[in-house]
Motif scaffolding. Structure first.
Motif, PDB file in Angstrom:
ATOM      1  N   ALA A  18      34.050  47.836  28.761  1.00  0.00           N
ATOM      2  CA  ALA A  18      33.720  47.533  30.160  1.00  0.00           C
ATOM      3  C   ALA A  18      33.903  46.044  30.455  1.00  0.00           C
ATOM      4  O   ALA A  18      34.396  45.662  31.524  1.00  0.00           O
ATOM      5  CB  ALA A  18      32.287  47.966  30.458  1.00  0.00           C
ATOM      6  N   VAL A  19      33.517  45.197  29.499  1.00  0.00           N
ATOM      7  CA  VAL A  19      33.695  43.756  29.684  1.00  0.00           C
ATOM      8  C   VAL A  19      35.183  43.410  29.767  1.00  0.00           C
ATOM      9  O   VAL A  19      35.610  42.601  30.617  1.00  0.00           O
ATOM     10  CB  VAL A  19      33.020  42.983  28.539  1.00  0.00           C
ATOM     11  N   MET A  20      36.002  44.003  28.903  1.00  0.00           N
ATOM     12  CA  MET A  20      37.444  43.741  28.936  1.00  0.00           C
ATOM     13  C   MET A  20      38.055  44.175  30.267  1.00  0.00           C
ATOM     14  O   MET A  20      38.890  43.457  30.842  1.00  0.00           O
ATOM     15  CB  MET A  20      38.133  44.473  27.786  1.00  0.00           C
ATOM     16  N   ILE A  21      37.641  45.329  30.771  1.00  0.00           N
ATOM     17  CA  ILE A  21      38.171  45.802  32.055  1.00  0.00           C
ATOM     18  C   ILE A  21      37.745  44.857  33.178  1.00  0.00           C
ATOM     19  O   ILE A  21      38.538  44.532  34.076  1.00  0.00           O
ATOM     20  CB  ILE A  21      37.696  47.236  32.325  1.00  0.00           C
ATOM     21  N   ALA A  22      36.487  44.400  33.119  1.00  0.00           N
ATOM     22  CA  ALA A  22      36.003  43.475  34.144  1.00  0.00           C
ATOM     23  C   ALA A  22      36.793  42.168  34.116  1.00  0.00           C
ATOM     24  O   ALA A  22      37.133  41.605  35.168  1.00  0.00           O
ATOM     25  CB  ALA A  22      34.518  43.196  33.936  1.00  0.00           C
ATOM     26  N   LEU A  23      37.108  41.685  32.923  1.00  0.00           N
ATOM     27  CA  LEU A  23      37.908  40.466  32.812  1.00  0.00           C
ATOM     28  C   LEU A  23      39.316  40.681  33.366  1.00  0.00           C
ATOM     29  O   LEU A  23      39.896  39.786  33.986  1.00  0.00           O
ATOM     30  CB  LEU A  23      37.973  40.022  31.352  1.00  0.00           C
ATOM     31  N   GLY A  24      39.880  41.876  33.132  1.00  0.00           N
ATOM     32  CA  GLY A  24      41.193  42.184  33.684  1.00  0.00           C
ATOM     33  C   GLY A  24      41.179  42.198  35.206  1.00  0.00           C
ATOM     34  O   GLY A  24      42.080  41.657  35.854  1.00  0.00           O
ATOM     35  N   VAL A  25      40.134  42.803  35.794  1.00  0.00           N
ATOM     36  CA  VAL A  25      40.012  42.835  37.252  1.00  0.00           C
ATOM     37  C   VAL A  25      39.844  41.421  37.796  1.00  0.00           C
ATOM     38  O   VAL A  25      40.428  41.057  38.833  1.00  0.00           O
ATOM     39  CB  VAL A  25      38.828  43.732  37.664  1.00  0.00           C
ATOM     40  N   TRP A  26      39.062  40.607  37.095  1.00  0.00           N
ATOM     41  CA  TRP A  26      38.868  39.217  37.527  1.00  0.00           C
ATOM     42  C   TRP A  26      40.183  38.442  37.510  1.00  0.00           C
ATOM     43  O   TRP A  26      40.460  37.658  38.422  1.00  0.00           O
ATOM     44  CB  TRP A  26      37.849  38.542  36.612  1.00  0.00           C
ATOM     45  N   GLN A  27      41.002  38.685  36.503  1.00  0.00           N
ATOM     46  CA  GLN A  27      42.295  38.011  36.447  1.00  0.00           C
ATOM     47  C   GLN A  27      43.194  38.449  37.607  1.00  0.00           C
ATOM     48  O   GLN A  27      43.954  37.632  38.144  1.00  0.00           O
ATOM     49  CB  GLN A  27      42.982  38.295  35.112  1.00  0.00           C
ATOM     50  N   LEU A  28      43.117  39.693  38.007  1.00  0.00           N
ATOM     51  CA  LEU A  28      43.889  40.149  39.172  1.00  0.00           C
ATOM     52  C   LEU A  28      43.422  39.440  40.437  1.00  0.00           C
ATOM     53  O   LEU A  28      44.234  39.084  41.303  1.00  0.00           O
ATOM     54  CB  LEU A  28      43.765  41.661  39.321  1.00  0.00           C
ATOM     55  N   GLN A  29      42.116  39.241  40.561  1.00  0.00           N
ATOM     56  CA  GLN A  29      41.599  38.502  41.709  1.00  0.00           C
ATOM     57  C   GLN A  29      42.072  37.056  41.674  1.00  0.00           C
ATOM     58  O   GLN A  29      42.449  36.488  42.711  1.00  0.00           O
ATOM     59  CB  GLN A  29      40.074  38.577  41.713  1.00  0.00           C
TER      60      GLN A  29
ATOM     61  N   GLU B 172      44.251  34.600  44.375  1.00  0.00           N
ATOM     62  CA  GLU B 172      43.800  33.266  44.773  1.00  0.00           C
ATOM     63  C   GLU B 172      44.837  32.209  44.445  1.00  0.00           C
ATOM     64  O   GLU B 172      45.078  31.295  45.248  1.00  0.00           O
ATOM     65  CB  GLU B 172      42.472  32.948  44.074  1.00  0.00           C
ATOM     66  N   LYS B 173      45.468  32.327  43.269  1.00  0.00           N
ATOM     67  CA  LYS B 173      46.475  31.338  42.876  1.00  0.00           C
ATOM     68  C   LYS B 173      47.715  31.438  43.764  1.00  0.00           C
ATOM     69  O   LYS B 173      48.316  30.403  44.117  1.00  0.00           O
ATOM     70  CB  LYS B 173      46.846  31.544  41.410  1.00  0.00           C
ATOM     71  N   GLU B 174      48.096  32.641  44.165  1.00  0.00           N
ATOM     72  CA  GLU B 174      49.248  32.805  45.053  1.00  0.00           C
ATOM     73  C   GLU B 174      48.978  32.151  46.409  1.00  0.00           C
ATOM     74  O   GLU B 174      49.863  31.517  46.994  1.00  0.00           O
ATOM     75  CB  GLU B 174      49.574  34.284  45.222  1.00  0.00           C
ATOM     76  N   ALA B 175      47.753  32.310  46.904  1.00  0.00           N
ATOM     77  CA  ALA B 175      47.391  31.665  48.174  1.00  0.00           C
ATOM     78  C   ALA B 175      47.400  30.147  48.027  1.00  0.00           C
ATOM     79  O   ALA B 175      47.821  29.424  48.954  1.00  0.00           O
ATOM     80  CB  ALA B 175      46.021  32.156  48.629  1.00  0.00           C
TER      81      ALA B 175
END
Length: 214
Positions: free
Chosen positions: A25-36, A40-43
């Protein structure tokens, strides 16, 4: 009759399963955070590109950290006196390598001063430059806080730097960093975290099945 009741030692391990699922669950949460972070970086890169397209001068920010709306904008400063030199490797606008001359300039009686890249030389010897008006592009400074320092809240505000449009006598114009140089590897990081989660789950299931096998 055969007793088919499973032995206590062959039951599905509860505590290890909970720990593995928590880690997944922690790994999946980190993956979702990286997508967010990717969005942000593209903006942010889009903002930098708009800044680069502006030709009007902005007032150089007095105190760090510099806001994103100032980065890659044109500005000018008055260097009253270079207090110290910080030679660093770099390239000129023709792609030739050399030593980038970064001056820590005094701009008044108080304050942190400004960092000014006044050009590229062929050795570490500072130029005979005593200051003056410098016009150029505001870019992130050469000393940025590390990820660990930012995460622990111990990061000092990062200073920006002005890359001179015209080099001082005896130097070549330094290459100006571009918004395209801003790293955006968050999609790859997200994929890695999702891959780690799947791998951990598959490996654990195979290990438990092997243990439960008669």
């Amino acid at each position: 009759m055969t007793d088919e009741t499973p032995q206590a030692g062959t039951r599905w391990p509860l505590i290890p399963t909970i720990l593995v699922l928590a880690a997944v669950a922690v790994m999946i949460a980190l993956g979702v955070w990286q997508l967010q972070r990717k969005g942000e970086k593209e903006a942010l890169i889009a903002l930098y590109q708009r800044n680069m397209a502006m030709s009007s001068l902005v007032t150089y920010p007095e105190l760090p950290p510099v806001e994103d709306r100032f980065l890659y904008r044109k500005s000018s400063v008055v260097c009253l006196e270079p207090l110290r030199w910080d030679p660093r490797s770099g390239t000129d606008r023709a792609g030739k390598a050399g030593i980038r001359m970064v001056a820590d300039c005094r701009t008044g009686a108080e304050g942190p001063g400004v960092l000014v890249d006044i050009g590229i030389g062929d050795d570490f010897a500072p130029p005979k430059w005593t200051g003056g008006i410098v016009q150029g592009t505001i870019v992130p400074g050469p000393e940025q806080p590390t990820l660990i320092a930012r995460m622990t809240g111990k990061a000092t505000p990062a200073r920006a730097m002005l890359v001179a449009d015209a080099p001082v006598a005896g130097l070549r114009a330094s290459a100006v960093p571009s918004a395209a140089d801003t790293p955006n590897n968050h999609l790859a990081y997200a994929g890695q975290w999702f891959l780690f989660a799947v791998a951990a789950l598959v490996i654990y299931i195979l290990a438990v099945r092997r243990r439960l096998r008669p």
